[in-house]
Design a protein around this motif. Structure first.
Motif, PDB file in Angstrom:
ATOM      1  N   LYS A 112       0.837  -1.212   0.000  1.00  0.00           N
ATOM      2  CA  LYS A 112       0.000   0.000   0.000  1.00  0.00           C
ATOM      3  C   LYS A 112       0.865   1.253   0.000  1.00  0.00           C
ATOM      4  N   ALA A 113       1.952   1.232   0.774  1.00  0.00           N
ATOM      5  CA  ALA A 113       2.840   2.396   0.816  1.00  0.00           C
ATOM      6  C   ALA A 113       3.514   2.610  -0.542  1.00  0.00           C
ATOM      7  N   ALA A 114       3.891   1.510  -1.209  1.00  0.00           N
ATOM      8  CA  ALA A 114       4.505   1.630  -2.536  1.00  0.00           C
ATOM      9  C   ALA A 114       3.525   2.259  -3.518  1.00  0.00           C
ATOM     10  N   ASN A 115       2.273   1.820  -3.471  1.00  0.00           N
ATOM     11  CA  ASN A 115       1.259   2.426  -4.345  1.00  0.00           C
ATOM     12  C   ASN A 115       1.036   3.895  -4.003  1.00  0.00           C
ATOM     13  N   ALA A 116       1.055   4.216  -2.716  1.00  0.00           N
ATOM     14  CA  ALA A 116       0.870   5.611  -2.300  1.00  0.00           C
ATOM     15  C   ALA A 116       2.008   6.486  -2.819  1.00  0.00           C
ATOM     16  N   LEU A 117       3.230   5.984  -2.722  1.00  0.00           N
ATOM     17  CA  LEU A 117       4.369   6.753  -3.224  1.00  0.00           C
ATOM     18  C   LEU A 117       4.261   6.964  -4.733  1.00  0.00           C
ATOM     19  N   GLN A 118       3.882   5.904  -5.434  1.00  0.00           N
ATOM     20  CA  GLN A 118       3.761   6.037  -6.888  1.00  0.00           C
ATOM     21  C   GLN A 118       2.643   7.006  -7.270  1.00  0.00           C
ATOM     22  N   SER A 119       1.588   7.042  -6.474  1.00  0.00           N
ATOM     23  CA  SER A 119       0.500   7.989  -6.763  1.00  0.00           C
ATOM     24  C   SER A 119       0.945   9.434  -6.586  1.00  0.00           C
ATOM     25  N   LEU A 120       2.007   9.639  -5.818  1.00  0.00           N
ATOM     26  CA  LEU A 120       2.572  10.978  -5.631  1.00  0.00           C
ATOM     27  C   LEU A 120       3.677  11.269  -6.634  1.00  0.00           C
ATOM     28  N   GLY A 121       3.833  10.377  -7.603  1.00  0.00           N
ATOM     29  CA  GLY A 121       4.797  10.614  -8.659  1.00  0.00           C
ATOM     30  C   GLY A 121       6.195  10.114  -8.375  1.00  0.00           C
ATOM     31  N   ILE A 122       6.382   9.362  -7.287  1.00  0.00           N
ATOM     32  CA  ILE A 122       7.710   8.854  -6.938  1.00  0.00           C
ATOM     33  C   ILE A 122       7.973   7.572  -7.719  1.00  0.00           C
ATOM     34  N   GLY A 123       9.138   7.499  -8.355  1.00  0.00           N
ATOM     35  CA  GLY A 123       9.457   6.321  -9.150  1.00  0.00           C
ATOM     36  C   GLY A 123      10.921   5.948  -9.049  1.00  0.00           C
ATOM     37  N   HIS A 124      11.342   5.086  -9.937  1.00  0.00           N
ATOM     38  CA  HIS A 124      12.702   4.553  -9.934  1.00  0.00           C
ATOM     39  C   HIS A 124      13.734   5.684  -9.972  1.00  0.00           C
ATOM     40  N   GLY A 125      14.672   5.660  -9.023  1.00  0.00           N
ATOM     41  CA  GLY A 125      15.754   6.638  -8.990  1.00  0.00           C
ATOM     42  C   GLY A 125      15.450   7.905  -8.222  1.00  0.00           C
ATOM     43  N   ASP A 126      14.169   8.173  -7.916  1.00  0.00           N
ATOM     44  CA  ASP A 126      13.846   9.358  -7.114  1.00  0.00           C
ATOM     45  C   ASP A 126      14.332   9.174  -5.684  1.00  0.00           C
ATOM     46  N   ARG A 127      14.662  10.280  -5.025  1.00  0.00           N
ATOM     47  CA  ARG A 127      15.124  10.216  -3.649  1.00  0.00           C
ATOM     48  C   ARG A 127      14.000  10.614  -2.681  1.00  0.00           C
ATOM     49  N   VAL A 128      13.905   9.855  -1.600  1.00  0.00           N
ATOM     50  CA  VAL A 128      12.899  10.088  -0.558  1.00  0.00           C
ATOM     51  C   VAL A 128      13.621  10.229   0.774  1.00  0.00           C
ATOM     52  N   ALA A 129      13.406  11.339   1.463  1.00  0.00           N
ATOM     53  CA  ALA A 129      13.978  11.529   2.794  1.00  0.00           C
ATOM     54  C   ALA A 129      13.001  11.000   3.838  1.00  0.00           C
ATOM     55  N   ILE A 130      13.518  10.230   4.783  1.00  0.00           N
ATOM     56  CA  ILE A 130      12.694   9.633   5.847  1.00  0.00           C
ATOM     57  C   ILE A 130      13.193  10.172   7.186  1.00  0.00           C
ATOM     58  N   TYR A 131      12.306  10.850   7.909  1.00  0.00           N
ATOM     59  CA  TYR A 131      12.667  11.540   9.159  1.00  0.00           C
ATOM     60  C   TYR A 131      11.620  11.147  10.196  1.00  0.00           C
ATOM     61  N   LEU A 132      11.815   9.978  10.787  1.00  0.00           N
ATOM     62  CA  LEU A 132      10.790   9.354  11.617  1.00  0.00           C
ATOM     63  C   LEU A 132      11.361   8.866  12.944  1.00  0.00           C
ATOM     64  N   PRO A 133      10.499   8.693  13.940  1.00  0.00           N
ATOM     65  CA  PRO A 133      10.936   7.998  15.158  1.00  0.00           C
ATOM     66  C   PRO A 133      11.059   6.506  14.901  1.00  0.00           C
ATOM     67  N   MET A 134      11.415   5.774  15.931  1.00  0.00           N
ATOM     68  CA  MET A 134      11.636   4.329  15.800  1.00  0.00           C
ATOM     69  C   MET A 134      10.288   3.611  15.877  1.00  0.00           C
ATOM     70  N   ILE A 135       9.550   3.666  14.787  1.00  0.00           N
ATOM     71  CA  ILE A 135       8.221   3.064  14.700  1.00  0.00           C
ATOM     72  C   ILE A 135       8.157   2.203  13.439  1.00  0.00           C
ATOM     73  N   PRO A 136       7.205   1.256  13.346  1.00  0.00           N
ATOM     74  CA  PRO A 136       7.158   0.364  12.183  1.00  0.00           C
ATOM     75  C   PRO A 136       7.055   1.094  10.855  1.00  0.00           C
ATOM     76  N   GLU A 137       6.417   2.265  10.851  1.00  0.00           N
ATOM     77  CA  GLU A 137       6.285   3.010   9.596  1.00  0.00           C
ATOM     78  C   GLU A 137       7.638   3.371   8.992  1.00  0.00           C
ATOM     79  N   ALA A 138       8.670   3.456   9.817  1.00  0.00           N
ATOM     80  CA  ALA A 138      10.007   3.741   9.297  1.00  0.00           C
ATOM     81  C   ALA A 138      10.478   2.594   8.394  1.00  0.00           C
ATOM     82  N   ALA A 139      10.337   1.370   8.883  1.00  0.00           N
ATOM     83  CA  ALA A 139      10.712   0.209   8.070  1.00  0.00           C
ATOM     84  C   ALA A 139       9.809   0.086   6.850  1.00  0.00           C
ATOM     85  N   ILE A 140       8.524   0.368   7.014  1.00  0.00           N
ATOM     86  CA  ILE A 140       7.583   0.273   5.896  1.00  0.00           C
ATOM     87  C   ILE A 140       7.955   1.268   4.801  1.00  0.00           C
TER      88      ILE A 140
END
Length: 655
Positions: A121-149
């Motif tokens: 579901k997260a992969a589909n959500a990212l793609q719906s926002l236009g994120i694809g192969h080679g794009d960079r995503v910054a992750i700034y999260l606490p130590m929660i499962p969503e970080a791994a997801i």
């Protein structure tokens, strides 16, 4: 002047594995023989045995353009499929992947099937926002499962993630977002730390608002996980709730295979000053060594173990030993959000008792902090489930090693002391439990298929019993593939010193003992030149911690007119000793103790009894700040410290 590092301390205790442990361990002596006979063939076997390849590789290592390596270059795989789908397809979807414990006490048990669904579901959500192969995503999260997801969702669609530690400032986040030209930031309203919610989204807003002259805005969206319940500023059109984005996304998504050399992530290693240095890791080689070291070095048996690596996902240890390695094996692991002492100092041991943790992998600084509190706290809990202990982050001194084994491991568990770096991607030097007779304080031997050496300044191998510089002499699968956007910096930083030999060197000192086994001596930057002797701070710190009153120590070299550098020690004394002894008396006793343990050359000029040491949130001691104090200079940048006020307290105590 000698160009090797003087060897001061001897340690002759040995702890062979029990017959029962050896009989059931994943690792065997035969692995070393296989790797020695055919190193590339050995790694090819590991890649095929441990991972699923959508397109099998035919070429193992391409070293035709050093130092730019390619491993398994013509093969294709999906990192996310290897960590998720294949376990579900093999009938292990009901196995728990993550046992999440929030600091307030909330808990989640996420199976492999559930985790796979969330990542799809997260992969589909990212793609719906236009994120694809080679794009960079910054992750700034606490130590929660969503970080791994979020990390796995990026891997699933071929986007490159850059995790920024949640304790870093808006300035640090901004520099990393800018350097990677990230199109998306994943953050949270906040996370729990020390009993209260630590805000995160405001730092993102500040980082994206304060662009500076000439900066180009690349971030199009900010996905926000609701965790702390904080009121936050909202930018319409840019900001989106994570849960709403995932609720709207399909749970069907086919993992796309990518070439083995496809970049998986960028992880920045510099502090908040200067241009950040983005270490790039690829997919196939990295995941091979991540899975291999989790299986053989940490001896994870997925069907029976409960593994807990206490590192935050903001550090490389969290990438390799929380997300990619354990999940590639199909293991069950604990993920804990908060600090070890919240809401009480026995929280970690309570978690081990609650979940039946069998393997604990943590930092020496955490171990020494527990030593300071005393053994009576862990002894209140049932830790009998533990069968293996690991150490990571910096050299562990022998007395902390013994305490860890005796108090936490009930005097029976093997300890795996691991040396590796952000740049190496996975463990390089470590005893193999079940095979190696452990030596307290020593990382001991290169893993099968890894070639390292200890050399002098000219690159010549030092004799057994001597110290020098630790180098890697041949390419390895999980090695960094470069510095993001700066190939010259990659060559200059890691390869220039021993360019003639082709050795990798990233700044650590080490010595070989009489058996030829390796003892880490800390950063070469921390080596002191005292009256012509090159002394390792690590060995002097080990001598101090061997005194019954000392829980933790940090040693630095201070400018001295007579000796060039003088030894200055900052010492935390165990709470049980503070009431009965004066700081002055203890300092005098400790000076004499070091002189007796090592020799007069290492006797500290000054010893300061302090209540805390300056540490990053990953547990590393910031010795450069202590050098500032010892030399009477203005204290440098403290923004990366877990407690920014600690240097004010230390400076006041020194004065």
């Amino acid at each position: 002047m000698s160009n090797t590092i003087d060897h001061l301390l001897d340690e002759d205790r040995r702890f062979p594995p029990s017959a029962d442990f050896a009989a059931n361990a994943n690792g065997t002596a035969e692995l070393y023989e296989r790797a020695k006979a055919d190193r590339e063939g050995f790694w090819a076997d590991q890649a095929r045995e441990l991972l699923h390849w959508h397109t099998p590789f035919t070429q193992v290592l391409d070293w035709s353009n050093p130092p730019f390596a390619k491993w398994f270059d013509d093969g294709e795989l999906s990192v996310a499929y290897n960590c998720l789908d294949r376990h579900v397809e093999a009938g292990n979807g009901d196995r728990v992947a993550i046992l999440f414990e929030g600091e307030p006490g909330d808990e989640r048990r996420i199976t492999y099937a559930e985790l796979t669904t969330e990542v799809k579901k997260a992969a589909n959500a990212l793609q719906s926002l236009g994120i694809g192969h080679g794009d960079r995503v910054a992750i700034y999260l606490p130590m929660i499962p969503e970080a791994a997801i979020a990390m796995l969702a990026c891997a699933r669609i071929g986007a490159i993630h850059s995790v920024v530690f949640g304790g870093f400032s808006a300035d640090s986040l901004r520099s990393r977002v800018d350097d990677a030209a990230a199109r998306l930031v994943v953050t949270a309203d906040g996370g729990y730390r020390k009993g209260k919610v630590s805000p995160l989204k405001p730092a993102v807003d500040q980082a994206l608002a304060d662009r500076g002259t000439g900066a180009q805005e690349t971030v199009e969206h900010v996905l926000v996980v609701r965790r702390g319940g904080n009121d936050i500023e909202w930018t319409e059109g840019r900001d989106l709730w994570w849960h709403e984005a995932l609720d709207a996304a399909s749970d069907e998504h086919e993992a796309t295979p990518f070439p083995a050399e496809n970049p998986l992530y960028i992880l920045y290693t510099s502090g908040t000053t200067g241009k950040p240095k983005g270490v790039v890791h690829s997919s196939g080689g990295y995941l091979t060594q991540a899975a291999f070291t989790n299986k053989y070095s940490l001896d994870i048996h997925p069907e029976s173990d409960v593994f807990w690596c206490t590192a935050d996902i903001g550090w490389v240890t969290g990438h390799t030993y929380v997300v990619y390695g354990p999940l590639a094996l199909g293991a069950t692991q604990v993920m804990y959000e908060g600090t070890p002492e919240t809401p009480h100092p026995g929280r970690w041991w309570e978690i081990i008792q609650k979940y039946g943790v069998t393997i604990l992998y943590t930092a020496p600084t955490a171990i020494r902090s527990f030593m300071k509190q005393g053994r009576q706290i862990p002894q209140q809990f049932d830790l009998s489930s533990l069968r293996l202990l690991g150490s990571v982050g910096e050299p562990i001194n022998p007395e902390a090693w013994i305490w860890y084994r005796d108090v936490i491991g009930s005097g029976r568990t093997p300890i795996v002391d691991t040396w590796w770096q952000t740049e190496t991607g996975a463990t390089m030097v470590a005893p193999m439990p079940g095979v190696t007779d452990a030596k307290p304080g020593s990382a001991q031997v290169p893993l099968p298929g890894i070639l390292v050496d200890v050399v002098d300044e000219q690159g010549a191998t030092v004799d057994n019993g001597n110290g020098g510089l630790l180098v890697v002499t041949a390419p390895w699968p999980s090695m960094l593939r470069g510095v993001w956007g700066d190939p010259e910096r990659f060559k200059e930083t890691y390869w220039a010193k021993f360019a003639a030999q082709g050795y990798y060197f990233a700044g650590d000192g080490a010595r070989k003992d009489e058996d030829g086994e390796i003892w880490l001596l800390g950063r070469v930057d921390d080596v002191m030149n005292v009256s012509g002797h090159r002394l390792s701070t690590t060995e002097i710190e080990s001598a101090l911690v061997a005194h019954e009153s000392v829980a933790e120590a940090a040693v630095v070299g201070a400018t001295d007119e007579t000796t060039g550098k003088a030894v200055v020690a900052f010492v935390i004394v165990k709470e049980s000793y503070l009431a009965a002894h004066s700081p002055e008396g203890l300092a005098g006793d400790l000076r004499g103790w070091v002189s007796g343990q090592i020799g007069p050359i290492a006797r500290p000029r000054d010893i300061y009894i302090v209540s805390e040491l300056p540490k990053t949130r990953s547990g590393k001691i910031m010795r450069r700040l202590l050098r500032d104090v010892a030399d009477g200079h203005e204290v440098g940048d403290t923004t990366t410290l877990a407690d920014t006020a600690v240097m004010s307290v230390i400076s006041a105590q020194v004065k």
